[in-house]
Design an enzyme around this catalytic site. Sequence first.
Site, mmCIF file in Angstrom:
data_model
loop_
_atom_site.group_PDB
_atom_site.id
_atom_site.type_symbol
_atom_site.label_atom_id
_atom_site.label_comp_id
_atom_site.label_asym_id
_atom_site.label_seq_id
_atom_site.Cartn_x
_atom_site.Cartn_y
_atom_site.Cartn_z
ATOM 1 C CB THR A 141 40.891 -13.392 -40.091
ATOM 2 O OG1 THR A 141 41.958 -12.852 -40.858
ATOM 3 C CG2 THR A 141 40.738 -12.543 -38.835
ATOM 4 C CG ASP A 142 45.769 -14.663 -42.176
ATOM 5 O OD1 ASP A 142 44.956 -13.715 -42.208
ATOM 6 O OD2 ASP A 142 46.504 -14.958 -43.147
ATOM 7 C CD GLU A 143 43.553 -9.028 -41.931
ATOM 8 O OE1 GLU A 143 43.444 -8.000 -41.263
ATOM 9 O OE2 GLU A 143 43.320 -9.078 -43.149
ATOM 10 C CE1 TYR A 167 37.494 -8.809 -40.211
ATOM 11 C CE2 TYR A 167 39.828 -8.959 -40.768
ATOM 12 C CZ TYR A 167 38.556 -9.537 -40.690
ATOM 13 O OH TYR A 167 38.376 -10.844 -41.098
ATOM 14 C CE LYS A 171 36.551 -12.768 -37.679
ATOM 15 N NZ LYS A 171 35.200 -13.355 -37.963
#
Length: 360
Positions: A141-143, A167, A171
């Site tokens: 993810t970009d997060e 989260y 990741k």
Amino acid sequence: MQQDNHQIPRNLLITGGAGFIGSNFVYHWSKSYPKDRLVVLDALTYAGNRNTLVNLENNPQFKFVQGDICDRTLIDNLLESDNIDTVAHFAAESHVDRSILGPGAFVQTNVVGTFTLLEAFRQRWNQREQPQSHRFLHVSTDEVYGSLQADDPAFTETTPYTPNSPYSASKAGSDHLARAYFHTYGMPTIITNCSNNYGPFHFPEKLIPLTCINILLGKPLPVYGDGQNIRDWLYVEDHCRALDVVINRGTPGETYNVGGNNEVKNLDLVQQLCELMDELAPNLPVRPSKELITFVKDRAGHDRRYAIDASKIKRELGWSPQETVEGGLRRTVEWYLANQDWWQPLLSDEYKNYYDQVYA
Ligand code: NAD
Ligand code: DAU
């Protein structure tokens, strides 16, 4: 541009294939490469749904296994019995709000589960004398890159990791493991970091399906904080096409950012969905549905803005998104209108309990 390395047939293990992006990917791959064998491994947590894959049940190239990616014996057996050469790893706890309520499951599945898969794949890859064609795609993810200010440039593959939620931190941990397995063991891992997806089979807890469903039910549309947070939206089919070119043409050890080039403020997005529903839905409990918009307490640690610079995957692998945000949102609203039988059963007691905890 890189050459296509597609081997016919590939034997894929697709983890999390009963979830949102995983299931879209399974359909994409089965249509694009009908001779390939697809083994879906999914624990069927609250987010996994066997019904989503019903159209593949009679396909002899498809097999579904209910199980946990943390179960090493199960993974070892699957890699061997199905002669797996390619892992497409989607399985994860994926919802930021749930990670705030209970981070433990995120560390277990996202970090320990990814580690378990990497170890099992490493053993099998070594036993088979490290074939060049094997791939381990880690879908991320970009997060992991943290939050942008309004005028910051978009995330590139070299943006430092600054994850802000349990989260995204879990990741990030799994990304680091996938990266380390290439650098230490030469294992052919590839990482993708993608922006917000939307489209069919998206679980009701996420902003776009939640808004569509609440409009149909005449329930308040919760907008966190001032509604000015920005996400970069990508239609899920475009993501699946990106993962396809990464598996077939990507370079092991590399990271590819994937994004829609569609930055939208949350409030604008919810308003667009209201307008589409007003146009397309015949009987709405509240019309205009914008009347349902309700500002609620902000998410803890809420990232302000995400934006992806996807120039590397375009330049090196020839991928760019095909769907516009206007077209993709219309298709999505039409899908939720036509598929009430899919989402109605997901509004379970577990979901209502979760909903009350977040929005009470
Ligand atoms: P999702 O929550 O819809 O699906 C996750 C799937 O994984 C579910 O089917 C669930 O049953 C399964 N699962 C969970 N724990 C498991 C375990 N321990 N063992 C086996 N299966 C398990 O998630 P999604 O939105 O489809 O996201 C898929 C992947 O893509 C995730 O890794 C996520 O981090 C990443 N991603 C998502 C987005 C997005 O916008 N949704 C964007 C970028 C990256
Ligand atoms: O950026 C990629 C990520 O996108 C993925 O890694 C995650 O798995 C995926 O869930 C998604 O995370 P977000 O937190 O961005 O998605 P979500 O749909 O939960 O929220 C989108 C934005 O809308 C975010 O700024 C929070 C806001 N929001 C969300 C909900 C559920 C609201 O304002 N109200 C809500 O009720």
